[in-house]
Design an enzyme around this catalytic site. Structure first.
Site, PDB file in Angstrom:
ATOM      1  N   CYS A 103       0.826  -1.221   0.000  1.00 32.36           N
ATOM      2  CA  CYS A 103       0.000   0.000   0.000  1.00 32.36           C
ATOM      3  C   CYS A 103       0.853   1.260   0.000  1.00 32.36           C
ATOM      4  CB  CYS A 103      -0.864   0.023   1.259  1.00 32.36           C
ATOM      5  SG  CYS A 103      -1.934  -1.380   1.387  1.00 32.36           S
TER       6      CYS A 103
ATOM      7  N   ARG B  97       5.127   0.096  -5.839  1.00 31.72           N
ATOM      8  CA  ARG B  97       4.988  -0.716  -4.621  1.00 31.72           C
ATOM      9  C   ARG B  97       4.046  -1.894  -4.827  1.00 31.72           C
ATOM     10  NH1 ARG B  97       6.410   2.703  -0.068  1.00 31.72           N
ATOM     11  NH2 ARG B  97       4.969   1.671   1.326  1.00 31.72           N
TER      12      ARG B  97
ATOM     13  N   TRP C 235      -2.867  -2.837  -1.572  1.00 39.66           N
ATOM     14  CA  TRP C 235      -2.454  -4.161  -2.034  1.00 39.66           C
ATOM     15  C   TRP C 235      -3.289  -5.140  -1.222  1.00 39.66           C
ATOM     16  CZ3 TRP C 235       3.231  -5.747  -3.094  1.00 39.66           C
ATOM     17  CH2 TRP C 235       3.294  -7.101  -3.421  1.00 39.66           C
TER      18      TRP C 235
ATOM     19  N   ASN D 120      -1.739   1.971   6.185  1.00 39.67           N
ATOM     20  CA  ASN D 120      -0.813   0.893   5.794  1.00 39.67           C
ATOM     21  C   ASN D 120      -0.525   0.094   7.046  1.00 39.67           C
ATOM     22  OD1 ASN D 120      -0.479   1.726   3.240  1.00 39.67           O
ATOM     23  ND2 ASN D 120       1.632   2.413   3.438  1.00 39.67           N
ATOM     24  N   GLY D 121      -0.432  -1.229   6.923  1.00 37.51           N
ATOM     25  CA  GLY D 121       0.027  -2.013   8.075  1.00 37.51           C
ATOM     26  C   GLY D 121      -1.083  -2.873   8.648  1.00 37.51           C
TER      27      GLY D 121
ATOM     28  N   GLU E 294      21.760 -18.549   8.456  1.00 37.06           N
ATOM     29  CA  GLU E 294      21.398 -17.292   7.775  1.00 37.06           C
ATOM     30  C   GLU E 294      22.239 -16.131   8.315  1.00 37.06           C
ATOM     31  OE1 GLU E 294      20.118 -16.117   5.329  1.00 37.06           O
ATOM     32  OE2 GLU E 294      19.476 -14.074   5.779  1.00 37.06           O
TER      33      GLU E 294
ATOM     34  N   LYS F  42      24.562 -13.780   5.991  1.00 36.01           N
ATOM     35  CA  LYS F  42      24.408 -12.308   5.938  1.00 36.01           C
ATOM     36  C   LYS F  42      25.761 -11.639   6.153  1.00 36.01           C
ATOM     37  CE  LYS F  42      20.979 -11.330   4.375  1.00 36.01           C
ATOM     38  NZ  LYS F  42      20.709 -12.593   3.861  1.00 36.01           N
TER      39      LYS F  42
ATOM     40  N   GLU G 267      28.204 -12.390   3.108  1.00 29.58           N
ATOM     41  CA  GLU G 267      27.910 -11.872   1.765  1.00 29.58           C
ATOM     42  C   GLU G 267      27.995 -10.349   1.683  1.00 29.58           C
ATOM     43  OE1 GLU G 267      24.010 -12.574   0.188  1.00 29.58           O
ATOM     44  OE2 GLU G 267      23.067 -12.524   2.127  1.00 29.58           O
TER      45      GLU G 267
ATOM     46  N   HIS H 293      32.048 -31.560  17.892  1.00 29.78           N
ATOM     47  CA  HIS H 293      32.414 -32.669  16.986  1.00 29.78           C
ATOM     48  C   HIS H 293      33.418 -32.220  15.942  1.00 29.78           C
ATOM     49  CE1 HIS H 293      29.381 -35.204  18.816  1.00 29.78           C
ATOM     50  NE2 HIS H 293      28.548 -34.179  18.745  1.00 29.78           N
TER      51      HIS H 293
ATOM     52  N   LYS I 115      21.276 -10.196  -7.635  1.00 26.85           N
ATOM     53  CA  LYS I 115      20.035 -10.278  -6.854  1.00 26.85           C
ATOM     54  C   LYS I 115      19.283 -11.554  -7.212  1.00 26.85           C
ATOM     55  CE  LYS I 115      16.917  -9.275  -3.974  1.00 26.85           C
ATOM     56  NZ  LYS I 115      17.240  -9.538  -2.544  1.00 26.85           N
TER      57      LYS I 115
HETATM   58  C1  AGP Z   1      20.448 -13.900   0.177  1.00 25.87           C
HETATM   59  O1  AGP Z   1      20.871 -12.809   0.970  1.00 25.87           O
HETATM   60  C2  AGP Z   1      21.173 -13.992  -1.135  1.00 25.87           C
HETATM   61  N1  AGP Z   1      20.962 -12.828  -1.901  1.00 25.87           N
HETATM   62  C3  AGP Z   1      20.915 -15.302  -1.857  1.00 25.87           C
HETATM   63  O2  AGP Z   1      21.324 -16.349  -1.010  1.00 25.87           O
HETATM   64  C4  AGP Z   1      19.448 -15.582  -2.259  1.00 25.87           C
HETATM   65  O3  AGP Z   1      18.679 -15.858  -1.108  1.00 25.87           O
HETATM   66  C5  AGP Z   1      19.435 -16.818  -3.176  1.00 25.87           C
HETATM   67  O4  AGP Z   1      20.171 -16.506  -4.318  1.00 25.87           O
HETATM   68  C6  AGP Z   1      18.028 -17.267  -3.565  1.00 25.87           C
HETATM   69  O5  AGP Z   1      17.403 -16.248  -4.309  1.00 25.87           O
HETATM   70  P1  AGP Z   1      15.815 -16.380  -4.579  1.00 25.87           P
HETATM   71  O6  AGP Z   1      15.184 -16.327  -3.231  1.00 25.87           O
HETATM   72  O7  AGP Z   1      15.459 -15.233  -5.455  1.00 25.87           O
HETATM   73  O8  AGP Z   1      15.576 -17.725  -5.230  1.00 25.87           O
END
Ligand code: AGP
Length: 614
Positions: free
Chosen positions: A2, A27, A78, A102-103, A486, A490, A493, A509, A609
């Site tokens: 929204c 958006r 949305w 929104n929200g 994760e 983070k 990367e 281990h 991305k």
């Molecule tokens: C996550 O921070 C990365 N950019 C990467 O691991 C991403 O999650 C992965 O490439 C999967 O992308 P997707 O969710 O568009 O399939």
């Protein structure tokens, strides 16, 4: 997602409101509307025009039934609960009040119950309840400003609001809690908008409301009040340069903006999958997934890459614990090459923000060839995976620009937890009482994320420390083991620091050989059934010199006083929902370490991305 725009002006506003809505189209939305204070002979009258679908439908509506004035609000919606039709489109009206929102208002059912004897509701939306609260307060003698302040003090949840009130031709009310809202300063008029983009054609002098702020705008004044209703001054940001810069608002990076969008985006995901009003998950029919039948399914196979895979790993615990549904998780690039033994009566769910990741798409197609039912849980509903799968399931996180996934991750988790609850209900493992408990806990997540974001200053200090290391470890148990994976991803990367995530019980281990004096170890451990065991593992590394950062809650902190170098205390969170809230500190830790090191946070080296090659 929204969008909101409002103008208290010294000239006609309708065309400019619609122009602002067009800037918000990026958006994503499926209906739109405006409310205008018309200067009728009999005094000011609040009128509205709304339309389903794209903004040109609203333009046609206004052309047929012109409406104009110097004060108005507008909204792109949305739809996530209540179908995308005119009746559910904003602005919502109640008595003298017109409101856009929104929200998610977490406590709207209780507030609605308190009003139903004296108010008649047109919709089942949370938004309409807020409009009635303001109008009812004025009926009981409050001024418009008092009524607005009183009402937002009664709300829990994450929201941004824009309000106009019949008879108050010179006032535009705004509030921000968990969902961003900005003020634009004009010459003899002032504006509100969801972000600087919405305001770009009106003003480059932007004030970003802070958490809990509310404001009263007139043509020549902007009064801002904090969550305690004390008058405050907020800085004016000059938004110059391309709109692309504006999209980041007052955030230095898209990644930080997207971290802060999470109360709103998780709220958006939630309202797609749960019916908070009736304390339940939505049925497959309501989700337009009519034949999605978890009841007789033998097995679910979750397939994904990277961050999406870690969301899938968390979901394995939920599907098996809440629904007793055997669940496999496969890294997409490995899946089809291991020649998996697939049963016909199973379903493959691809989890993918982009819906275009080549490995995941190939795995999905492999499953289709093997005759499995396939689903795609995606952020882009026009993506290849969404189009090719039997069931397309949205996460509604809105465009995620930062390469490092943040808001998509928490929306993936939110959708997967909702689906796990739904499968538990269908398979008879979750009764109505438990369903109410779980969905009520889900509805609180946007507020809990908002509260956790307040840890940022502490996290920033810890991150600067962390940025000096070359190696870091993350560990957790249960659903927090994938969260440790994760967290390490983070950090790796975006800061390029080597980091590994481990199941806390696994360090002894082998990996514990790497622990030496000062090795940073991030321990993710809310006070749950696995807490004591995780603390034992924490002590194993602490005695060997590890520098512990413990992410826990009040109870966990009380039980480990003095054991950790630093302790981040998250708000108390129901155990199933914890991974969604605890994702926030690990995102911020990585973000600030990277910023401190000066890496390209939004476009880290070597990364794309969406990885559309195998
Ligand atoms: C996550 O921070 C990365 N950019 C990467 O691991 C991403 O999650 C992965 O490439 C999967 O992308 P997707 O969710 O568009 O399939």
């Amino acid at each position: 997602m929204c969008g909101i725009i409002g103008i208290v002006g010294n000239q006609a506003v309708t065309d400019r409101l619609i122009e602002g809505l067009k800037r918000l189209e990026y958006r994503g939305y499926d209906s739109a509307g405006i409310a205008i204070m018309e200067n009728a002979v009999s005094g000011s009258v609040l009128s509205r025009r709304r339309a389903e679908g794209k903004i040109h439908n609203l333009v046609e509506r206004v052309a047929k039934e012109p409406v104009d004035g110097n004060l108005g609000i507008a909204h792109t919606r949305w739809a996530t609960h209540g179908i995308a039709n005119e009746n559910n489109a904003h602005p919502h009206f109640a008595g003298r009040v017109g409101l856009v929102h929104n929200g998610i208002i977490e406590n709207f059912t209780q507030l609605r119950d308190g009003l139903k004897k004296v108010r008649k509701f047109q919709t089942q939306t949370d938004t309409e309840v807020v409009a009635h609260l303001i109008d009812e307060a004025m009926k009981n003698g409050a001024s418009a400003q008092e009524a607005f302040a009183k009402t937002i003090g009664q709300l829990t949840g994450a929201f941004a609001l824009g309000v106009v009130i019949e008879g108050e031709d010179q006032q535009l009310f705004a509030a921000r809690r968990g969902s961003p809202l900005a003020i634009g300063l004009g010459d003899g008029e002032n504006y509100i908008g969801s972000d600087a983009i919405a305001l770009a054609s009106l003003s480059q002098k932007i004030i970003y409301l802070e958490e809990g702020d509310w404001a009263v705008l007139t043509t020549d004044s902007v009064k801002i009040f904090d969550a305690d209703n004390a008058p405050v001054e907020r800085p004016i940001t000059m938004v110059s340069g391309s709109l692309a810069a504006a999209e980041k608002g007052n955030y230095k990076h898209y990644m930080l903006k997207e971290i802060y969008e999470q109360p709103e985006t998780v709220g958006r995901t939630l309202t797609h999958y749960i019916d908070a009003f009736n304390h339940r998950v939505k049925t497959p029919e309501e989700l337009e997934l009519e034949t999605l039948d978890f009841k007789n399914l033998e097995r679910v196979t979750l397939i994904a890459c990277g961050t999406a895979a870690y969301a899938a790993y968390v979901a394995k615990y939920w599907f098996e614990q809440l629904a007793d549904l055997p669940t496999d998780v496969d890294i997409a690039s490995e899946f089809r090459y291991r020649r998996p033994a697939l049963s016909q009566n199973s379903m493959a769910i691809a989890v993918s923000q982009s819906g275009e990741t080549a490995d995941t798409l190939a795995a999905l197609r492999y499953c289709q060839k093997k005759g499995l039912k396939t689903a795609a849980l995606v952020n882009q509903m026009t993506s290849t995976m969404a189009r090719e799968s039997d069931y397309a399931m949205p996460i509604n996180a809105g465009p995620e620009i930062g390469v490092a996934s943040t808001k998509a991750f928490t929306s993936q988790l939110t959708a997967l937890l909702s689906l796990a609850i739904s499968s538990g209900v269908q398979r008879g493992h979750i009764d109505k009482k438990r369903e109410t408990e779980l969905t009520d806990a889900l509805t609180q997540i946007p507020r809990l994320i908002t509260e956790t974001l307040a840890l940022e200053p502490e996290i920033e200090t810890l991150a600067h420390d962390l940025s000096k290391t070359e190696n870091a470890f993350y560990m957790g148990r249960g659903v927090h083991f994938p969260l440790a994976l994760e967290g390490a991803l983070k950090l790796k990367e975006i800061s390029y620091i080597h980091a590994e995530g481990y199941a806390a019980g696994e360090l002894k281990h082998g990996p514990i050989a790497l622990i030496e004096e000062g090795t940073p170890v991030v321990v993710i451990a809310p006070y749950d059934e696995l807490f004591e065991k995780t603390v034992s593992n924490m002590q194993e590394v602490a005695t060997r010199g590890a520098k512990i950062t413990l992410i826990t809650d009040e109870k966990g902190a009380a039980h480990t006083a003095g054991m950790a170098h630093a302790t981040l205390v998250c708000p108390e969170t129901q155990s199933e929902s914890a991974p969604i809230v605890y994702a926030i500190p690990i995102q911020l830790l990585a973000y600030h370490a990277a910023v401190h090191l000066g890496t390209d946070v939004d476009q880290p080296r070597n990364l794309a991305k969406s990885v559309t090659v195998e």
